[in-house]
Design an enzyme around this catalytic site. Structure first.
Site, PDB file in Angstrom:
ATOM      1  N   ASP A  31      34.846   7.658 110.584  1.00 29.21           N
ATOM      2  CA  ASP A  31      35.117   8.589 110.118  1.00 29.21           C
ATOM      3  C   ASP A  31      34.361   9.169 109.512  1.00 29.21           C
ATOM      4  O   ASP A  31      34.183  10.546 109.323  1.00 29.21           O
ATOM      5  CB  ASP A  31      36.953   8.526 109.799  1.00 29.21           C
ATOM      6  CG  ASP A  31      37.162   7.757 108.792  1.00 29.21           C
ATOM      7  OD1 ASP A  31      36.376   7.201 108.207  1.00 29.21           O
ATOM      8  OD2 ASP A  31      37.974   7.584 108.076  1.00 29.21           O
TER       9      ASP A  31
HETATM   10  C1  LAN Z   1      37.169   2.981 101.275  1.00 28.15           C
HETATM   11  C2  LAN Z   1      37.245   4.288 100.666  1.00 28.15           C
HETATM   12  C3  LAN Z   1      36.968   5.316 101.818  1.00 28.15           C
HETATM   13  C4  LAN Z   1      37.768   5.377 102.858  1.00 28.15           C
HETATM   14  C5  LAN Z   1      37.560   6.343 104.143  1.00 28.15           C
HETATM   15  C6  LAN Z   1      36.983   6.917 105.191  1.00 28.15           C
HETATM   16  C7  LAN Z   1      38.694   7.410 103.984  1.00 28.15           C
HETATM   17  C8  LAN Z   1      38.910   6.172 105.366  1.00 28.15           C
HETATM   18  O1  LAN Z   1      38.846   6.196 105.759  1.00 28.15           O
HETATM   19  C9  LAN Z   1      38.170   4.275 106.013  1.00 28.15           C
HETATM   20  C10 LAN Z   1      37.902   3.234 105.151  1.00 28.15           C
HETATM   21  C11 LAN Z   1      37.020   3.890 103.418  1.00 28.15           C
HETATM   22  C12 LAN Z   1      36.001   3.611 104.171  1.00 28.15           C
HETATM   23  C13 LAN Z   1      37.769   2.573 102.673  1.00 28.15           C
HETATM   24  C14 LAN Z   1      37.133   1.160 102.724  1.00 28.15           C
HETATM   25  C15 LAN Z   1      37.829   0.426 101.654  1.00 28.15           C
HETATM   26  C16 LAN Z   1      37.235   0.767  99.991  1.00 28.15           C
HETATM   27  C17 LAN Z   1      35.655   0.765  99.872  1.00 28.15           C
HETATM   28  C18 LAN Z   1      37.521   2.427  99.996  1.00 28.15           C
HETATM   29  C19 LAN Z   1      39.126   2.832 100.202  1.00 28.15           C
HETATM   30  C20 LAN Z   1      36.766   2.813  98.945  1.00 28.15           C
HETATM   31  C21 LAN Z   1      37.164   1.210  98.277  1.00 28.15           C
HETATM   32  C22 LAN Z   1      37.303   0.523  98.639  1.00 28.15           C
HETATM   33  C23 LAN Z   1      36.640  -0.932  98.215  1.00 28.15           C
HETATM   34  C24 LAN Z   1      37.117  -2.473  99.517  1.00 28.15           C
HETATM   35  C25 LAN Z   1      36.750  -0.780  96.825  1.00 28.15           C
HETATM   36  C26 LAN Z   1      36.345  -2.683  96.510  1.00 28.15           C
HETATM   37  C27 LAN Z   1      37.623  -3.647  96.902  1.00 28.15           C
HETATM   38  C28 LAN Z   1      37.607  -4.973  97.617  1.00 28.15           C
HETATM   39  C29 LAN Z   1      39.236  -5.072  98.067  1.00 28.15           C
HETATM   40  C30 LAN Z   1      36.385  -5.436  98.288  1.00 28.15           C
END
Ligand code: LAN
Length: 710
Positions: free
Chosen positions: A445
């Site tokens: 996305d």
């Molecule tokens: C994110 C942030 C953005 C998010 C969107 C783009 C909004 C979504 O549509 C797709 C998934 C994604 C990219 C996403 C995946 C997981 C993330 C990276 C996070 C929520 C930000 C933090 C999280 C990450 C996994 C945090 C670290 C924790 C672990 C469990 C490893």
């Protein structure tokens, strides 16, 4: 809460955010002399919670004026390179990785970080003395034990009232033996928890042939990239040598004397408050089996597993400029590289430099962020809002748009990773990432939103900086990301069986083992493809087929009550905005489609008495709509946009939402921070403070354009 922060406070007027290298964020703490040379910007002052000295604006009488006032404020937050920076905090399990990782590698923690980390946790402590998984969560063992450790490592005295209370709360919760597996892991690295009390993380998994259905390459990218260095460190049983501080922690963290603890018994001991995804029986059986293997494992296979894991750790570091995919694998890789490459190595120096990218300074102190920022994500939304509302056409916003486009141009990834298939990476050529180009991971996305923003800006009179070939690269990439059910997942295609979820060992997060298709990601992609094909007939048939499949997925994902569950923000209002956008592009509106009608009726049934919408993050945990105590401008903006997409005919509902957003607008054009907006893995909330600007402005601008206000 004790009256004063445990280590005091720094001088907030001396902090500066420097952006460089395509959106890199580094907060600097200047000396007084330096501070005179390098004045604080309004952007700095906003994020530090200091007075920005911006004028009050004439009160908006129409939604368009309100949108413009909003933008007059928000433009102060545009960074010098054109992107919109922001605080990306919220989770409370990240600072422990940073601070424990720095401590065990003997990395000096700058004085200003120590003070401000302590102040952040002091500001964020719950009334009962503990901390949760995230800033709005109830106290857990994970949050409380690990952040207690953070405070001790940055120098807080165990007799500080904050600590006395936190310790009492921790002991009430049963002490650190009940920490979930990721907590146990960090404590074991620090040497304050016995490795015998940790379930095995065999690095040998990486030696399996790729065709094996449970091979880690098939896991969700975040999960596999965390378990990669975990396997390495577990294989080594690395633990920092004991010192006075860690010896003291062994006493402070547990209810019972450390020496008396039966460690193997603690492996599956996780406090009830911490558990979101309990171990399945299958997982416990697998752990029992692998635990046996641990006792008799073959030395050379273990060594080969460790070597293989290390090789992949190095590839990840090199692929991401030592930034890494996220904050957890960042710190685990950091420790791993220190062990193998040593403190004086180039790799470790590069890693150390990039620690700063994850440290965000705020008015409440210094936190570790969920990624190295949300640069692309925030920038592409506001750019689209400007175009969609017609504001981009006005000379007032020309420079904002031009700078935004320049940055988006910079941000697109041009090539596949240096270590590509050999590091199990998905293609990146043509992608936009979530944060910066250097971090360099494709997100479906984000690629789509980046593409949309660029196409919208360029079709609205700005220079075509991003040429046709590069737009086509993005489309080529997106077309490879669709899953058999028609939906799009986050970073990759779905590569593993859902059965793997039964082996989720992380306890605190749900649905993390493999990729899943999401309505949000799917919508972003189909809307991007639809927009693209208005201007280019490249691969028209493929696009047509992909869009059809995606719409089918969106319809399949709708619940009987008309709602969609949102996975990446809170919650049903967010998903409704996306899903209804997809459907409206397919020609489905309230007038002609019963699914859309059901979705609108669902949304309207949740409108609060004041005309706004407000959802609690509990909705994401419980998978049911949960009203927040108070309506929220961000949820309201999503609902308004959703209803506009659907051409919902009862305009008074939309107008009441718009009125609420206008009413909450402050005299300077801004909106106050309300509840936390984002979520991941069902259970952890994360801040998107820029949403209260981008989506409010978007909703106001869109409503101004599409409804009759005379
Ligand atoms: C994110 C942030 C953005 C998010 C969107 C783009 C909004 C979504 O549509 C797709 C998934 C994604 C990219 C996403 C995946 C997981 C993330 C990276 C996070 C929520 C930000 C933090 C999280 C990450 C996994 C945090 C670290 C924790 C672990 C469990 C490893």
């Amino acid at each position: 809460m004790p009256q004063t922060p445990p280590l005091g406070t720094t001088d907030l007027t001396r902090w500066r955010l420097r952006v460089s290298d395509g959106g890199r964020h580094v907060w600097h703490y200047l000396s007084e002399a330096e501070a005179r040379e390098w004045p604080q910007t309004r952007e700095d002052r906003y994020w530090l919670g200091l007075d920005m000295d911006v004028p009050d604006l004439p009160r908006a009488k129409t939604p368009l004026e309100a949108a413009e006032n909003g933008m007059r404020f928000y433009k102060h937050l545009q960074s010098s390179d054109g992107h919109f920076a922001g605080e990306y905090g919220g989770p409370l399990f990240l600072l422990p990785g940073l601070v424990i990782g720095m401590y065990v590698t003997q990395t000096p923690i700058p004085e200003e970080w120590r003070i401000e980390i302590a102040r952040y946790l002091w500001n964020r402590v719950n009334a009962d003395g503990g901390w949760g998984l995230h800033i709005e969560g109830q106290s857990t063992v994970f949050g409380t034990a690990l952040n207690y450790v953070v405070l001790r490592l940055v120098g807080v005295d165990p007799n500080d009232p904050l600590m006395v209370k936190a310790r009492a709360r921790l002991h009430q919760l049963g002490g650190a033996t009940g920490a979930p597996s990721w907590g146990k892991f960090w404590l074991a690295l620090l040497g304050v928890y016995d490795w015998e009390g940790v379930n095995p993380v065999p690095p040998e998994l990486w030696l399996l042939p790729d065709w094996v259905p449970i091979h880690p390459w098939r896991w969700w990218v975040h999960t596999r990239m965390v378990y990669l260095p975990m396997g390495f460190l577990y294989g080594k049983r690395f633990a920092a040598p004991l010192d006075d501080l860690t010896r003291a922690l062994r006493k402070e963290l547990y209810v019972e004397p450390y020496e008396s603890i039966n460690w193997p018994k603690q492996r599956n001991n996780v406090a009830q408050v911490d558990v979101y995804a309990p171990h399945t029986r299958m997982l416990d059986a697998v752990f029992a089996l692998v635990g046996r293997y641990e006792q008799y494992h073959v030395r050379w296979i273990r060594e080969a597993g460790i070597r293989r894991a290390y090789e992949l750790i190095v590839k990840e570091d090199e692929n991401t400029g030592h930034q890494c995919l996220g904050p957890v694998n960042k710190m685990l890789n950091y420790v791993s590289r220190w062990i193998v490459d040593g403190p004086d190595s180039r790799a470790f120096a590069l890693h150390r430099e990039k620690l700063r990218d994850f440290c965000w300074m705020s008015g409440e102190g210094l936190m570790m962020t969920g990624t190295n920022g949300s640069q692309l994500w925030d920038t592409s939304f506001i750019m689209q809002a400007l175009v969609d509302s017609g504001m981009a056409a006005s000379p007032e916003w020309k420079s904002v748009c031009t700078a935004g486009l320049e940055w988006l141009d910079e941000c697109q990834i041009r090539e596949n990773p240096r270590f590509y298939r050999s590091a199990y990476r998905f293609s990146t050529r043509g992608a936009w990432p979530f944060s910066t180009r250097e971090q360099g991971y494709t997100v479906s996305d984000c690629t789509a939103e980046g593409l949309k923003a660029v196409v919208m800006l360029q079709e609205n009179g700005l220079d075509r900086r991003v040429n046709r070939r590069r737009l086509r690269d993005a489309v080529d990439l997106l077309l490879t990301m669709q899953n058999p059910g028609g939906g799009f997942a986050s970073y990759e295609t779905i590569n593993g069986p859902e059965l793997l979820e039964a082996l989720n060992p992380a306890e605190v997060f749900g649905r993390i083992m493999i990729e899943y298709a999401y309505p949000e990601c799917t919508t972003s992609v189909v809307t991007a493809l639809q927009l693209f094909r208005r201007y280019d007939d490249y691969r028209a048939a493929d696009i047509e087929r992909t869009v059809k499949g995606a719409i089918k997925y969106i319809l399949d994902a709708q619940r009987p009550d008309g709602s969609w569950f949102g996975s990446w923000a809170i919650c049903f209002t967010y998903a409704a905005m996306f899903a209804l956008e997809s459907l409206s592009l397919a020609g489905y509106t309230y007038e002609n489609n019963s699914r859309v009608r059901r979705a609108c009726d669902f949304l309207v049934s949740k409108q609060q008495a004041d005309g706004g919408w407000g959802e609690s993050y509990r909705a994401c945990e419980l998978c049911e709509y949960v009203q927040a105590d108070k309506s929220q401008v961000v949820n309201t903006a999503w609902a308004v946009i959703a209803l506009l997409h659907a051409h919902y005919p009862k305009h008074e509902h939309i107008k009441r939402g718009v009125a609420l957003i206008m009413q909450r607008q402050r005299d300077d054009g801004s909106w106050a921070q309300e509840q936390i907006e984002g979520i991941f893995n069902h259970n952890c909330a994360i801040s998107y403070p820029n949403y209260k600007f981008s989506f409010t402005i978007w909703a106001l601008g869109k409503a101004a354009r599409e409804l009759d206000w005379s």
